[in-house]
Every structure is written in structure tokens, then in C-alpha cells.
Design a protein around this motif. Structure first.
Motif: not given
Length: 353
Positions: A211-238
Motif C-alpha cells: 500500500i502506497a501511503a504518505d509517511p507523514r500520514t502514517l506518523q500522524l495516524a495515532g494523533v488523529a485517533l487520540a484527538r478523536r478519542c478526546y472528542g468522544v470523552v468530551v462529548e459524552r462527559a466520561y
């Protein structure tokens, strides 16, 4: 005196630094940078065999002598407890000054027993006796979450790790809420979305499947998921503190600043950030750079499951690709520890004869 980057983060944001798998020197250095906690994982002993071999072999010898008839796995757990105890002593003042809100040091049991809820629970309960600031860590899998429910009912500070998906985040928080609604008490609760290691896994998949993928995109994959998790925690007031882990680059700290969260990083990454001395910027709620999430969703089925676009069931958590990738790194280091214990027993028996 000029404040360091981490000191500025601590004074200007609610984000906090934890240190991961440290040597004795790194414990003190982390505290000097304002670290308010420390994580270890099942690879800790094997890691220190390479970085502090004389110290660790001394700990192994002490455990072997103290447990002459024990199974080698029990000795390994005792070694891990002794290694963590050294850290809890250093973070005890942080724990006391915070009124029990900070200063925690995590410990996790054998990765060879991750499939067994009873074994996870037994190891966790044993570890709670190390010190008041020891926090038990369990995987975000079906067996680990069964153990979580009992640990929360018992009132222990608990960290859920190996979090690589929104589905795992939601499942663990809902179980925590279910138990605490019944008990009426909320013990300290942390969850660790694993950032850089998600990128490691996707790089492995990309190489395997061409799979051809931008190295910077792969480096930021976890940051993207972490920000999404943070958004869920805020939205649901966990009622959870996100403790981002598995860092592989400075983005895994600097890209997650601004919320009431923490990130745990190796001291080598601390040094890298100190050398760069970047400005403190609120990044946790920023949108990802254009195209990053879109490319990940288009090219990687595992990321689609992590993101929540494709369902990931409780029964699938344990076999989820990133979870297996992370666990694999634990197994190798744990087995190195078991080998060192067996060698120490042979040496002790030879000297006795």
C-alpha cells in the motif's frame, strides 16, 4: 531561570507529562521536568536488562532467592513488582501532595496470560500491594475489561491500555460507569489510546500489502485517533483521564496539548523535545492536516475500524491488528526476562553445590 517546554506546558495548560519505562536516572530527570506519573508495561524488565543490566540482574537474584519453589512466571511477576516499587517510592511525594490525584505508577501483568480474565485480575490484585500510588493496568480486550469491572468495584486506581479504537474507549467507559453507578464511588480511572504504535502497525500493513501511503500520514495516524478519542470523552462527559501512550515522535506529545489529559513518553523523546524547545500550542482540538484522515480511511481497513466507520465488536478487540502488534512487543521482552530468571536459578544452584 527560563522554564523548559514541559514546565511551560504544566503552568499554561491542564496537560501533564508522564514518563515511560525509565531507568533510575530518567526517573529523577522526569520528575525535574514536572512528570506527575510513570508508566511501565510488560516489556519493562526486558528493556532494563539492556539498559541497567547490573541492577536488574540483582533484582532477579533477590526474587529467585525469595521464591525458591515458585514457578518462573511467579518470579517474573515479583521482579516486575520490585522494579515498579523503585519508581513508586520516587513518585510518592507527588502522590501525597496531590491528595491522591497524581503520582501514579502503572504495572501490568504477563502478556502470556492476556487471554485469561482471572489471571489478569490475580496479577493486578497482587500489584496493588506495592504502594498506594501503584495503578494496575489491564488491556482493552474482553478478558481485560472483565477484570476492570472487578478492580473498579474494589476501588483500585486502574489504567486501561492497548486502546486502538473508539469502540474500545466507549466499551471501557460504559463498564466503568455501570460499576460506579452501583458502588457510588469513582476510583481514579485512566485510558491509554496508543499513538505512535498505531503508525508502526499501519507501516507494517502497508509493507505487507504493497500500500502506497504518505509517511507523514502514517506518523500522524495515532494523533488523529487520540484527538478523536478526546472528542468522544468530551462529548459524552466520561469521567476518565486520557493518558496517551506508545509515542514514536514528538507529535505524540506536542500534537496532544491543551486538554486535561496526559501523555507518557520515553525520556529520549523528552530530550528531543527539550532540544527543539517548541512553543506551547493548544493542539488537542485542532483538525488534522488536510487529507490525513481521508487517506487512512481509504487505504487501511484497520483504521476504519479504529475510527468507528466499520464496527469492531468486543469479541474482536483481542485479535485486532494493532493490539496484536503491541502485544507482540511485550511477549519478546517478557520471554527475555523469563530466560534471565532461569539462568539466575541455574547459577544459584551451581554456587550452592
Amino acid at each position: 531561570m527560563t522554564e523548559s517546554y514541559f514546565q511551560r506546558v504544566a503552568t499554561s495548560t491542564p496537560t501533564r507529562l508522564w514518563i515511560n519505562n525509565p531507568t533510575a536516572v530518567e526517573i529523577g530527570a522526569g520528575l525535574a521536568q514536572g512528570a506527575v506519573g510513570c508508566t511501565t508495561n510488560p516489556s519493562y524488565g526486558g528493556n532494563l536488562l539492556k539498559r541497567e543490566p547490573e541492577y536488574v540482574r540483582g533484582v532477579i537474584a533477590a526474587s529467585v532467592a525469595a521464591l525458591p519453589g515458585a514457578d518462573v512466571a511467579q518470579v517474573a511477576e515479583n521482579v516486575q513488582e520490585r522494579l515498579v516499587d523503585r519508581i513508586t517510592e520516587r513518585f510518592a511525594d507527588v502522590h501525597q501532595r496531590s491528595g491522591g490525584l497524581a503520582g501514579y505508577v502503572s504495572i501490568q501483568g504477563s502478556p502470556l496470560e492476556d487471554h485469561d480474565a482471572d489471571a489478569i485480575l490475580r496479577a493486578a490484585r497482587a500489584a496493588t500491594h506495592i504502594a498506594p500510588n501503584a495503578a494496575v493496568k489491564v488491556p482493552a480486550t474482553a478478558p481485560g475489561l472483565l477484570a476492570l469491572e472487578q478492580l473498579v468495584e474494589d476501588g483500585w486506581p486502574t489504567i486501561v491500555t492497548e486502546v486502538f479504537s473508539v469502540a474500545q474507549l466507549i466499551e471501557a467507559n460504559e463498564r466503568y460507569l455501570k460499576v460506579t453507578a452501583r458502588t457510588g464511588e469513582r476510583s481514579p480511572f485512566f485510558m491509554s489510546p496508543i499513538t505512535g504504535i498505531l503508525g508502526d502497525h499501519l507501516r507494517k500493513v502497508a509493507a505487507r500489502d504493497a500500500i502506497a501511503a504518505d509517511p507523514r500520514t502514517l506518523q500522524l495516524a495515532g494523533v488523529a485517533l487520540a484527538r478523536r478519542c478526546y472528542g468522544v470523552v468530551v462529548e459524552r462527559a466520561y469521567p476518565v483521564t486520557l493518558l496517551f501512550g506508545g509515542a514514536r515522535s514528538i507529535d505524540d506529545f506536542t500534537g496532544l496539548v491543551g486538554g486535561p489529559t496526559a501523555s507518557t513518553i520515553n525520556y529520549s523523546t523528552v530530550e528531543e523535545i527539550l532540544a527543539l524547545d517548541p512553543p506551547v500550542e493548544t493542539t488537542i482540538e485542532e483538525s488534522m492536516p488536510a487529507g490525513v484522515v481521508e487517506e487512512l480511511l481509504a487505504k487501511f481497513p484497520d483504521f476504519r475500524q479504529a475510527w468507528g466507520d466499520v464496527p469492531l465488536s468486543l469479541e474482536d478487540f483481542e485479535e485486532f491488528g494493532p493490539v496484536q502488534h503491541f502485544r507482540g512487543s511485550f511477549v519478546g521482552a517478557w520471554e527475555a526476562m523469563l530466560t534471565a530468571i532461569r539462568e539466575a536459578r541455574v547459577g544459584a544452584a551451581t554456587m550452592a553445590s
